[in-house]
Design a protein around this motif. Structure first.
Motif, PDB file in Angstrom:
ATOM      1  N   SER A  88       0.735  -1.287   0.167  1.00  0.00           N
ATOM      2  CA  SER A  88      -0.056  -0.062   0.128  1.00  0.00           C
ATOM      3  C   SER A  88       0.916   1.226  -0.043  1.00  0.00           C
ATOM      4  CB  SER A  88      -0.867   0.079   1.157  1.00  0.00           C
ATOM      5  OG  SER A  88      -1.570   1.218   1.202  1.00  0.00           O
ATOM      6  N   PRO A  89       0.493   2.385  -0.802  1.00  0.00           N
ATOM      7  CA  PRO A  89       1.267   3.570  -0.794  1.00  0.00           C
ATOM      8  C   PRO A  89       0.999   4.185   0.514  1.00  0.00           C
ATOM      9  CG  PRO A  89      -0.605   3.825  -2.357  1.00  0.00           C
ATOM     10  CD  PRO A  89      -0.594   2.192  -1.939  1.00  0.00           C
ATOM     11  N   ILE A  90      -0.030   3.993   1.196  1.00  0.00           N
ATOM     12  CA  ILE A  90       0.105   4.478   2.699  1.00  0.00           C
ATOM     13  C   ILE A  90       1.147   4.190   3.566  1.00  0.00           C
ATOM     14  CG2 ILE A  90      -1.696   4.248   4.749  1.00  0.00           C
ATOM     15  CD1 ILE A  90      -3.934   3.852   2.699  1.00  0.00           C
ATOM     16  N   ALA A  91       1.747   3.184   3.227  1.00  0.00           N
ATOM     17  CA  ALA A  91       2.964   2.918   4.024  1.00  0.00           C
ATOM     18  C   ALA A  91       4.066   4.007   3.759  1.00  0.00           C
ATOM     19  CB  ALA A  91       3.649   1.459   3.600  1.00  0.00           C
ATOM     20  N   LYS A 127      12.576   0.870   2.472  1.00  0.00           N
ATOM     21  CA  LYS A 127      11.336   0.468   3.259  1.00  0.00           C
ATOM     22  C   LYS A 127      10.715  -0.460   2.296  1.00  0.00           C
ATOM     23  CE  LYS A 127       7.857   2.929   5.494  1.00  0.00           C
ATOM     24  NZ  LYS A 127       6.862   4.260   6.002  1.00  0.00           N
ATOM     25  N   LEU A 128      10.548  -0.194   0.898  1.00  0.00           N
ATOM     26  CA  LEU A 128      10.152  -1.247   0.036  1.00  0.00           C
ATOM     27  C   LEU A 128      10.543  -2.585  -0.021  1.00  0.00           C
ATOM     28  CD1 LEU A 128       7.751  -1.536  -2.073  1.00  0.00           C
ATOM     29  CD2 LEU A 128       9.224  -0.651  -3.643  1.00  0.00           C
ATOM     30  N   LEU A 129      12.104  -2.537  -0.013  1.00  0.00           N
ATOM     31  CA  LEU A 129      12.798  -3.785   0.049  1.00  0.00           C
ATOM     32  C   LEU A 129      12.431  -4.563   1.317  1.00  0.00           C
ATOM     33  CD1 LEU A 129      16.145  -2.748  -1.668  1.00  0.00           C
ATOM     34  CD2 LEU A 129      14.147  -4.317  -2.723  1.00  0.00           C
ATOM     35  N   LYS A 130      12.460  -4.202   2.164  1.00  0.00           N
ATOM     36  CA  LYS A 130      11.994  -4.685   3.769  1.00  0.00           C
ATOM     37  C   LYS A 130      10.627  -5.459   3.529  1.00  0.00           C
ATOM     38  CE  LYS A 130      10.463  -2.386   7.298  1.00  0.00           C
ATOM     39  NZ  LYS A 130      10.347  -1.479   8.386  1.00  0.00           N
ATOM     40  N   TYR A 131       9.600  -4.713   3.222  1.00  0.00           N
ATOM     41  CA  TYR A 131       8.465  -5.326   2.812  1.00  0.00           C
ATOM     42  C   TYR A 131       8.217  -6.270   1.821  1.00  0.00           C
ATOM     43  CZ  TYR A 131       6.669  -1.396   5.662  1.00  0.00           C
ATOM     44  OH  TYR A 131       6.470  -0.457   6.739  1.00  0.00           O
ATOM     45  N   LEU A 135       7.247 -10.147   2.127  1.00  0.00           N
ATOM     46  CA  LEU A 135       6.286 -10.763   0.970  1.00  0.00           C
ATOM     47  C   LEU A 135       6.807 -12.246   0.548  1.00  0.00           C
ATOM     48  CD1 LEU A 135       3.646 -10.317  -0.324  1.00  0.00           C
ATOM     49  CD2 LEU A 135       4.758  -9.413  -2.197  1.00  0.00           C
ATOM     50  N   ILE A 136       8.151 -12.104   0.244  1.00  0.00           N
ATOM     51  CA  ILE A 136       8.817 -13.482  -0.287  1.00  0.00           C
ATOM     52  C   ILE A 136       8.944 -14.420   0.926  1.00  0.00           C
ATOM     53  CG2 ILE A 136      11.127 -14.394  -0.774  1.00  0.00           C
ATOM     54  CD1 ILE A 136      11.537 -11.790  -2.273  1.00  0.00           C
ATOM     55  N   LEU A 137       9.070 -14.157   2.314  1.00  0.00           N
ATOM     56  CA  LEU A 137       8.803 -14.943   3.228  1.00  0.00           C
ATOM     57  C   LEU A 137       7.399 -15.936   3.529  1.00  0.00           C
ATOM     58  CD1 LEU A 137      10.979 -13.269   5.933  1.00  0.00           C
ATOM     59  CD2 LEU A 137      11.696 -15.302   4.734  1.00  0.00           C
ATOM     60  N   GLY A 138       6.388 -14.872   3.064  1.00  0.00           N
ATOM     61  CA  GLY A 138       5.227 -15.423   3.010  1.00  0.00           C
ATOM     62  C   GLY A 138       4.847 -16.241   1.981  1.00  0.00           C
ATOM     63  N   ILE A 139       5.444 -16.033   0.740  1.00  0.00           N
ATOM     64  CA  ILE A 139       5.392 -16.771  -0.183  1.00  0.00           C
ATOM     65  C   ILE A 139       6.073 -18.305   0.001  1.00  0.00           C
ATOM     66  CG2 ILE A 139       5.919 -17.373  -2.800  1.00  0.00           C
ATOM     67  CD1 ILE A 139       5.504 -14.273  -3.172  1.00  0.00           C
ATOM     68  N   LEU A 140       7.128 -18.339   0.384  1.00  0.00           N
ATOM     69  CA  LEU A 140       7.933 -19.612   0.864  1.00  0.00           C
ATOM     70  C   LEU A 140       7.214 -20.179   1.987  1.00  0.00           C
ATOM     71  CD1 LEU A 140      11.484 -18.095   1.228  1.00  0.00           C
ATOM     72  CD2 LEU A 140      10.647 -19.796  -0.736  1.00  0.00           C
ATOM     73  N   ALA A 141       6.594 -19.617   3.039  1.00  0.00           N
ATOM     74  CA  ALA A 141       5.645 -20.199   3.918  1.00  0.00           C
ATOM     75  C   ALA A 141       4.455 -21.078   3.210  1.00  0.00           C
ATOM     76  CB  ALA A 141       5.341 -19.325   5.001  1.00  0.00           C
ATOM     77  N   GLY A 142       4.177 -20.289   2.303  1.00  0.00           N
ATOM     78  CA  GLY A 142       2.637 -20.877   1.608  1.00  0.00           C
ATOM     79  C   GLY A 142       3.388 -22.016   0.785  1.00  0.00           C
ATOM     80  N   THR A 170      -0.113 -12.761   3.244  1.00  0.00           N
ATOM     81  CA  THR A 170       0.977 -11.990   3.421  1.00  0.00           C
ATOM     82  C   THR A 170       0.787 -10.604   3.043  1.00  0.00           C
ATOM     83  OG1 THR A 170       2.557 -13.722   3.396  1.00  0.00           O
ATOM     84  CG2 THR A 170       3.386 -11.605   3.521  1.00  0.00           C
ATOM     85  N   GLN A 171       0.562 -10.202   1.602  1.00  0.00           N
ATOM     86  CA  GLN A 171       0.210  -9.033   1.239  1.00  0.00           C
ATOM     87  C   GLN A 171      -1.107  -8.425   2.037  1.00  0.00           C
ATOM     88  OE1 GLN A 171      -1.349  -9.058  -2.901  1.00  0.00           O
ATOM     89  NE2 GLN A 171      -2.070  -6.918  -2.780  1.00  0.00           N
ATOM     90  N   ILE A 172      -2.171  -9.012   2.245  1.00  0.00           N
ATOM     91  CA  ILE A 172      -3.345  -8.480   3.158  1.00  0.00           C
ATOM     92  C   ILE A 172      -2.952  -8.256   4.314  1.00  0.00           C
ATOM     93  CG2 ILE A 172      -5.627  -9.177   4.213  1.00  0.00           C
ATOM     94  CD1 ILE A 172      -6.069 -10.788   1.516  1.00  0.00           C
ATOM     95  N   VAL A 173      -2.027  -9.075   5.026  1.00  0.00           N
ATOM     96  CA  VAL A 173      -1.686  -8.738   6.541  1.00  0.00           C
ATOM     97  C   VAL A 173      -0.761  -7.510   6.501  1.00  0.00           C
ATOM     98  CG1 VAL A 173      -0.450  -9.810   8.407  1.00  0.00           C
ATOM     99  CG2 VAL A 173      -2.090 -11.182   7.163  1.00  0.00           C
ATOM    100  N   ILE A 174       0.151  -7.535   5.610  1.00  0.00           N
ATOM    101  CA  ILE A 174       1.098  -6.507   5.643  1.00  0.00           C
ATOM    102  C   ILE A 174       0.306  -4.924   5.257  1.00  0.00           C
ATOM    103  CG2 ILE A 174       2.924  -5.224   4.280  1.00  0.00           C
ATOM    104  CD1 ILE A 174       4.046  -8.007   3.889  1.00  0.00           C
ATOM    105  N   ASN A 175      -0.451  -4.995   4.441  1.00  0.00           N
ATOM    106  CA  ASN A 175      -1.354  -3.777   3.844  1.00  0.00           C
ATOM    107  C   ASN A 175      -2.243  -3.469   5.368  1.00  0.00           C
ATOM    108  OD1 ASN A 175       0.024  -3.154   1.598  1.00  0.00           O
ATOM    109  ND2 ASN A 175      -1.343  -4.404   0.453  1.00  0.00           N
TER     110      ASN A 175
END
Length: 188
Positions: A88-91, A127-131, A135-142, A170-175
């Motif tokens: 989200s650009p709100i971040a 900041k974007l790379l951190k998020y 996201l990649i960790l969430g994909i790996l967990a999935g 992961t995207q939904i939780v982060i946003n």
């Protein structure tokens, strides 16, 4: 789709010098002027890669500058992102606010903005790379849970479904977290 909206007001004499500075500032950041009547409207068009661009100042933007009685300008700033796996650009609201603050300093005090805006780009990139790592960790967990389900049930679809669900959740939780944090900052 998620959006960032904010409005800013500056007490300033609006004249041709101010108008030229506004045009110079926004065109320096690749925003195109699309309307030049009573309001100045600057726009950066949407791209399919907006959410994955590492320069948050290059995301789809719309900036409307209105003059109020030639003694004040009001700036309405909107940033949008679309798509799967997008933060989200709100971040990045603090970065967008500093971007407009740099504009204010440029117009009022004639301060140079290039170095300051480059620092904002670097900060946004970190900041974007951190998020994106989260996201990649969430994909790996999935992927892991999808593979476990695939091996237990012998249905290949669960492997692909795990990757998709890991990324989407992961995207939904982060946003959701970032939007909640941003709202709590503005309530204080």
């Amino acid at each position: 789709m998620t959006e960032y909206h904010n409005s800013f007001e500056f007490q300033i004499n609006y004249n041709t010098v101010t108008k030229d500075k506004l045009i110079n500032y926004f065109e320096n950041n690749n925003l195109k002027i699309i309307k030049d009547e009573t309001d100045l409207v600057f726009e950066k068009k949407w791209s399919i890669f907006d959410g994955w661009k590492l320069n948050v100042l290059n995301w789809e933007s719309n900036i409307r500058v209105k003059s109020v009685d030639n003694h004040k300008i009001v700036i309405h700033h909107t940033v949008k992102t679309y798509g799967f796996g997008v933060i989200s650009p709100i971040a990045f609201s603090s970065i967008f606010e500093k971007y407009i603050e740099n504009l204010k300093q440029y117009i009022i005090n004639n301060e140079s903005f290039e170095k300051k805006n480059n620092e904002l780009v670097k900060l946004g990139r970190i900041k974007l790379l951190k998020y994106l790592v989260i996201l990649i960790l969430g994909i790996l967990a999935g992927l892991y849970f999808g593979t476990v389900l695939k091996n237990l049930t012998h249905i290949k679809l669960f492997g692909y479904l795990g990757i998709f669900c890991g990324a989407l959740i992961t995207q939904i939780v982060i946003n959701s977290y970032l939007i909640k944090i941003n709202k709590s900052k503005h309530l204080v």
